[in-house]
Enzyme design. Structure first.
Site, PDB file in Angstrom:
ATOM      1  N   LYS A 117       0.810  -1.388   0.015  1.00 49.89           N
ATOM      2  CA  LYS A 117      -0.008  -0.087  -0.037  1.00 49.89           C
ATOM      3  C   LYS A 117       1.143   1.113  -0.067  1.00 49.89           C
ATOM      4  CE  LYS A 117      -2.063   2.877   3.309  1.00 49.89           C
ATOM      5  NZ  LYS A 117      -2.121   4.184   2.144  1.00 49.89           N
ATOM      6  N   GLU A 145      10.686   1.219   9.814  1.00 47.35           N
ATOM      7  CA  GLU A 145      11.470   2.157   9.859  1.00 47.35           C
ATOM      8  C   GLU A 145      10.885   3.299  10.162  1.00 47.35           C
ATOM      9  OE1 GLU A 145      14.336   1.653   8.454  1.00 47.35           O
ATOM     10  OE2 GLU A 145      14.339  -0.079   8.356  1.00 47.35           O
ATOM     11  N   CYS A 193      13.328  11.400   6.127  1.00 49.50           N
ATOM     12  CA  CYS A 193      14.168  10.217   7.689  1.00 49.50           C
ATOM     13  C   CYS A 193      14.974  10.477   8.829  1.00 49.50           C
ATOM     14  CB  CYS A 193      13.188   8.704   7.928  1.00 49.50           C
ATOM     15  SG  CYS A 193      14.364   8.080   6.252  1.00 49.50           S
ATOM     16  N   GLU A 238      10.552  15.757  14.713  1.00 50.59           N
ATOM     17  CA  GLU A 238      11.122  15.773  13.854  1.00 50.59           C
ATOM     18  C   GLU A 238       9.940  16.422  12.836  1.00 50.59           C
ATOM     19  OE1 GLU A 238       9.001  11.744  12.003  1.00 50.59           O
ATOM     20  OE2 GLU A 238      11.715  11.824  10.420  1.00 50.59           O
TER      21      GLU A 238
HETATM   22  P1  NAD Z   1       2.890   8.025   8.043  1.00 51.55           P
HETATM   23  O1  NAD Z   1       2.450   7.272   9.039  1.00 51.55           O
HETATM   24  O2  NAD Z   1       1.217   8.584   8.097  1.00 51.55           O
HETATM   25  O3  NAD Z   1       2.164   6.781   6.900  1.00 51.55           O
HETATM   26  C1  NAD Z   1       2.716   5.970   6.442  1.00 51.55           C
HETATM   27  C2  NAD Z   1       1.976   5.056   5.699  1.00 51.55           C
HETATM   28  O4  NAD Z   1       1.385   4.664   6.835  1.00 51.55           O
HETATM   29  C3  NAD Z   1       1.153   5.461   4.688  1.00 51.55           C
HETATM   30  O5  NAD Z   1       1.131   4.786   3.360  1.00 51.55           O
HETATM   31  C4  NAD Z   1      -0.174   5.255   5.455  1.00 51.55           C
HETATM   32  O6  NAD Z   1      -1.623   5.041   4.338  1.00 51.55           O
HETATM   33  C5  NAD Z   1      -0.283   4.510   6.489  1.00 51.55           C
HETATM   34  N1  NAD Z   1      -0.733   4.710   7.052  1.00 51.55           N
HETATM   35  C6  NAD Z   1      -1.394   5.530   8.254  1.00 51.55           C
HETATM   36  N2  NAD Z   1      -2.426   4.949   9.106  1.00 51.55           N
HETATM   37  C7  NAD Z   1      -2.382   3.767   8.882  1.00 51.55           C
HETATM   38  C8  NAD Z   1      -2.684   2.647  10.259  1.00 51.55           C
HETATM   39  N3  NAD Z   1      -3.803   2.572  10.739  1.00 51.55           N
HETATM   40  N4  NAD Z   1      -2.423   1.557   9.127  1.00 51.55           N
HETATM   41  C9  NAD Z   1      -2.235   1.340   8.722  1.00 51.55           C
HETATM   42  N5  NAD Z   1      -1.399   1.973   8.344  1.00 51.55           N
HETATM   43  C10 NAD Z   1      -1.177   3.331   7.684  1.00 51.55           C
HETATM   44  O7  NAD Z   1       3.917   8.920   7.686  1.00 51.55           O
HETATM   45  P2  NAD Z   1       4.211   9.605   6.535  1.00 51.55           P
HETATM   46  O8  NAD Z   1       3.234  11.328   6.921  1.00 51.55           O
HETATM   47  O9  NAD Z   1       3.519   9.173   5.067  1.00 51.55           O
HETATM   48  O10 NAD Z   1       5.400   9.584   6.387  1.00 51.55           O
HETATM   49  C11 NAD Z   1       6.497   9.927   7.729  1.00 51.55           C
HETATM   50  C12 NAD Z   1       7.684   9.978   8.187  1.00 51.55           C
HETATM   51  O11 NAD Z   1       7.985   8.292   7.959  1.00 51.55           O
HETATM   52  C13 NAD Z   1       8.191  10.415   8.963  1.00 51.55           C
HETATM   53  O12 NAD Z   1       7.771   9.977  10.085  1.00 51.55           O
HETATM   54  C14 NAD Z   1       9.393   9.930   8.916  1.00 51.55           C
HETATM   55  O13 NAD Z   1      10.695  10.133   9.506  1.00 51.55           O
HETATM   56  C15 NAD Z   1       9.378   8.756   8.433  1.00 51.55           C
HETATM   57  N6  NAD Z   1      10.189   7.490   7.106  1.00 51.55           N
HETATM   58  C16 NAD Z   1      10.406   6.679   7.648  1.00 51.55           C
HETATM   59  C17 NAD Z   1      12.120   6.271   6.985  1.00 51.55           C
HETATM   60  C18 NAD Z   1      12.924   5.054   7.057  1.00 51.55           C
HETATM   61  O14 NAD Z   1      13.424   4.585   6.831  1.00 51.55           O
HETATM   62  N7  NAD Z   1      12.635   5.124   8.755  1.00 51.55           N
HETATM   63  C19 NAD Z   1      11.733   6.701   5.416  1.00 51.55           C
HETATM   64  C20 NAD Z   1      11.415   7.735   5.007  1.00 51.55           C
HETATM   65  C21 NAD Z   1      10.249   7.710   5.738  1.00 51.55           C
END
Ligand code: NAD
Length: 491
Positions: free
Chosen positions: A177, A252, A286, A385
């Site tokens: 997804k 991650e 991230c 962050e």
């Molecule tokens: P997010 O957690 O809001 O969303 C990530 C994904 O999770 C999306 O596809 C979203 O639709 C899904 N999601 C949301 N609610 C959910 C639920 N209840 N159940 C299952 N899936 C759900 O994060 P974002 O805003 O898309 O991304 C930003 C974050 O990602 C930042 O905190 C960043 O640091 C982190 N990030 C980490 C890495 C890494 O490698 N550590 C890499 C990229 C981004």
């Protein structure tokens, strides 16, 4: 542009016919509509992945056979690299050269894991030396099963590849997804996999809301493994959902990574890497080094040069030549970053530059790259962050103080250090409590090297051979080889 779900080798609309909008963050225009998967659609996708795993033969294929599909996907991505990079820029806002780099990396990721899939054939079992000579034992690696992969919007196709490539290489089947704000290129990945002849059900892509489609994946009883990249709060939900069925997880999550610059550093080189460490991808990285600690001897001249160069960064639509900073990924993200800057100044931080919308941009989620100083320790700007083009800079006196400040965080994704003194740089690198450490640079990322965080930045490692391990179980096979009867009950 594709708009349907890819389930069991076919394109489908959502079961209730609903779609969501794709917005170009550079123009705020709605450029497309994509199917919003329901829980019912996710169930179909998981069942297709289950069949492909249980009876479809994917896990039983040799690694070399699976590698052929992975290489075909890599070639398919490369054949359309510029076109896919353009889609990524339209969807996410990142400057085209960055998108182009991401797409090349995504293709490289499929090739890399094709190589590891082949190695699985030549080294499938490990003999275990036992003290008891009546038995022989060996350890074998087997795919976990159906993997549910949920990814964020900052590196759309690349994050998809970091999960899909190792999962397929290991012999898992996948339901992916993408983030609801950036789903275009994941659907192209499905089209490329389809053209590569990937057996039906091996890769399924469901677009839609996290709270609906994402939640349905994490709750599904037939998913064996959850691989997630995203925010900490959603990571916690995933861990809780996984706990119920003891699903395997890899997470991650976010970071607030430090960059320690000692005063023997070349100021120009330091400024360049600080800029790259926080403004690349609009700071929506991230591992962004968003807390910069500069030793007091060079603090003032470094800050001056940092502000000068920050103000020179060309802002604009990522499709325009020469642009180095595009819009933020979405309206929500833009508003969150603006609110974080306002909260920082309200808490006493000083805006050395940026913090406002650039002049001449009426539309689009543009924000000037921002340098904050005097940020109080333990204020939100220092601790949380921001996930935008905002860097906090402060000075330090001693190495011990720098390490203490660097490690004083609930996150532990990445850290960077710059010094001409190799011994000191190595010492500090070891002292950092973080999963990724850069010396004399910040951010370069390689498919071959492990990626992941300490502390609240995650669990497990992606990339390299560690990325493959995420999708493998270990089985011991032990054989009784003695001719003697066991002699416990029957003497
Ligand atoms: P997010 O957690 O809001 O969303 C990530 C994904 O999770 C999306 O596809 C979203 O639709 C899904 N999601 C949301 N609610 C959910 C639920 N209840 N159940 C299952 N899936 C759900 O994060 P974002 O805003 O898309 O991304 C930003 C974050 O990602 C930042 O905190 C960043 O640091 C982190 N990030 C980490 C890495 C890494 O490698 N550590 C890499 C990229 C981004």
């Amino acid at each position: 542009m594709r708009s349907e779900l890819y389930i069991d080798g076919s394109w489908k609309t959502a079961s209730d016919g609903k779609t969501f909008e794709v917005v170009n963050p550079a123009t705020e225009e709605v450029v497309h509509h994509i199917a919003a998967a329901t829980a019912e659609d996710v169930d179909l996708a998981v069942k297709a992945a289950r069949r492909a795993f249980d009876t479809g033969g994917w896990p039983k294929m040799s690694g070399a056979e699976r590698a052929r599909y992975l290489r075909a996907i890599a070639a398919g991505i490369r054949a359309r690299q510029a076109e896919i990079a353009r889609l990524e820029t339209i969807d996410n806002g990142k400057p085209f050269p960055e998108a182009d780099w991401d797409i090349a990396d995504a293709a490289g990721c499929f090739d890399f894991y094709a190589g590891l899939a082949e190695q699985l054939d030549s080294n499938p079992e490990e003999p275990i030396a036992l003290a008891d000579g009546r038995f022989t034992s060996k350890a074998v690696r087997e795919p976990i099963g159906v993997a549910g992969a949920i990814i964020p919007w900052n590196y759309p196709l690349l994050m998809a590849s970091w999960k899909v490539a190792p999962a397929l290489a290991a012999g898992c089947t996948v339901v992916l997804k993408p983030a609801e704000v950036t789903s275009l290129t994941a659907l192209e990945l499905a089209a490329i996999a389809d053209e590569a002849g990937l057996p039906r059900g091996v890769l399924n892509i469901v677009t839609g809301a996290g709270s609906v489609a994402g939640q349905a994946i994490i709750d599904h009883g037939q998913v064996d493994k959850l691989a997630f990249t995203g925010s900490g709060p959603v990571g916690s939900k995933i861990m809780a959902a996984a706990a119920r069925d003891i699903k395997r997880i890899s997470l991650e999550l976010g970071g607030k990574s430090p960059f320690v610059v000692f005063d023997d550093s070349d100021i120009e080189k330091a400024v360049e890497w600080i800029l790259f460490g926080i403004f690349w991808n609009q700071g929506q990285v991230c591992s962004a080094t968003s807390r910069v600690l500069v030793q007091e001897g060079i603090y003032a001249p470094l800050l001056k040069r940092l502000v000068e160069e920050t103000n020179r960064i060309r802002i604009g639509n990522g499709l325009e030549e020469g642009v180095l900073l595009g819009p933020l990924g979405s309206k929500k993200q833009y508003e969150q970053v603006v609110a974080a800057i306002e909260a920082a100044t309200a808490a006493g931080a000083t805006l050395a530059c940026g913090g406002t919308r650039p002049e001449g941009f009426e539309k689009g989620y543009y924000l000037r790259p921002t340098v904050l100083t005097d940020v109080p320790l333990y204020s939100a700007a220092w601790v949380e962050e921001i996930f935008g083009p905002v860097v906090c800079v402060r000075s330090f006196k001693t190495e011990d103080e720098a390490v203490e400040l660097a490690n004083d965080s609930r996150f532990g994704l990445a850290a960077a250090v710059m010094s001409k003194d190799d011994a000191r740089a190595e010492r500090v690198a070891k002292a950092f409590r973080a999963g990724i450490v850069w010396i004399n640079c910040s951010q370069p990322t390689f498919t071959e090297a492990p990626w992941g965080g300490y502390k609240q930045s995650g669990i497990g490692r992606e990339l390299g051979r560690w990325g493959l391990d995420n999708y493998l179980e270990t089985k011991q096979i032990t054989k009784y080889v003695s001719e003697d009867p066991w002699g416990w009950y029957i003497k």
